[in-house]
Design a protein around this motif. Structure first.
Motif, PDB file in Angstrom:
ATOM      1  N   ARG A  53      -7.606   9.577  10.044  1.00 24.73           N
ATOM      2  CA  ARG A  53      -8.497  10.169  11.044  1.00 24.73           C
ATOM      3  C   ARG A  53      -7.862  11.406  11.680  1.00 24.73           C
ATOM      4  N   HIS A  54      -6.601  11.295  12.056  1.00 23.52           N
ATOM      5  CA  HIS A  54      -5.923  12.423  12.696  1.00 23.52           C
ATOM      6  C   HIS A  54      -5.709  13.577  11.714  1.00 23.52           C
ATOM      7  N   ALA A  55      -5.401  13.244  10.466  1.00 23.25           N
ATOM      8  CA  ALA A  55      -5.223  14.285   9.452  1.00 23.25           C
ATOM      9  C   ALA A  55      -6.548  15.020   9.217  1.00 23.25           C
ATOM     10  N   PRO A  95       7.476   8.413  14.971  1.00 19.99           N
ATOM     11  CA  PRO A  95       6.460   7.467  15.480  1.00 19.99           C
ATOM     12  C   PRO A  95       5.195   7.436  14.627  1.00 19.99           C
ATOM     13  N   LEU A  96       4.819   8.556  14.014  1.00 25.33           N
ATOM     14  CA  LEU A  96       3.599   8.573  13.201  1.00 25.33           C
ATOM     15  C   LEU A  96       3.719   7.718  11.952  1.00 25.33           C
ATOM     16  N   LEU A  97       4.935   7.511  11.465  1.00 25.34           N
ATOM     17  CA  LEU A  97       5.096   6.683  10.270  1.00 25.34           C
ATOM     18  C   LEU A  97       4.813   5.212  10.564  1.00 25.34           C
ATOM     19  N   GLU A  98       4.762   4.856  11.832  1.00 24.41           N
ATOM     20  CA  GLU A  98       4.469   3.477  12.239  1.00 24.41           C
ATOM     21  C   GLU A  98       2.973   3.263  12.496  1.00 24.41           C
ATOM     22  N   VAL A  99       2.201   4.327  12.461  1.00 22.92           N
ATOM     23  CA  VAL A  99       0.768   4.254  12.764  1.00 22.92           C
ATOM     24  C   VAL A  99       0.019   3.717  11.544  1.00 22.92           C
TER      25      VAL A  99
END
Length: 155
Positions: A23-25, A12-16
């Motif tokens: 920001r999350h990193a 799912p993160l690859l779709e963000v």
């Protein structure tokens, strides 16, 4: 003969969107640094203070450039420096070469906080290397450097 190489399943993160991923990193590093600093008694560093302390520890940029990179007002920058001085992380002195200027340096406490911050960053870097490998981490760094370059061209 057909190719049997498995296709990676997208997470799912690859779709963000890229800004959200960045920001999350960034939060991963920030949370690790804040936890390490708090464990050693440096839990009073204000927002953006980590950046100023870390950048001054590298010794490669003057405070004015560091503040410009934060993209905050002069008033906010002054308040940040004041807070870091009051909390014992930075020291302000009159520049002996030009008495109209002030120099800002890390105190012993500031250097210890910078060392703690660096150790936490290195811990996350090590976990990333273990998870992804040197080549992928290098590619990620290249992508981020290109993104920074694109931003600088637009300024």
């Amino acid at each position: 003969m057909t190719d049997v190489t498995p296709t990676p399943t997208p997470t799912p993160l690859l779709e963000v969107a890229m800004p959200a991923l960045l920001r999350h990193a960034r939060h991963t590093y920030g949370a690790a640094m804040r936890a390490a600093l708090a464990a050693r008694g440096y839990d009073d560093i204000p927002a953006n203070g980590l950046y100023v302390i870390g950048a001054l520890a590298l010794g490669e940029a003057p405070l004015g450039q560091i503040i410009r990179e934060l993209r905050v007002s002069k008033q906010a920058a002054g308040q940040l420096v004041d807070a870091l001085v009051l909390r014992g992380y930075l020291e302000r002195e009159v520049d002996p070469q030009d008495r109209r200027r002030l120099t800002v340096t890390l105190t012993e406490r500031g250097q210890a906080a910078a060392d703690t911050q660096r150790e936490a960053r290195e811990g996350i870097d090590g976990a990333l290397l273990a998870c992804m490998g040197e080549e992928k981490v290098l590619h990620a760094r290249e992508v981020l450097a290109a993104l920074i370059g694109i931003g600088r061209e637009g300024e």
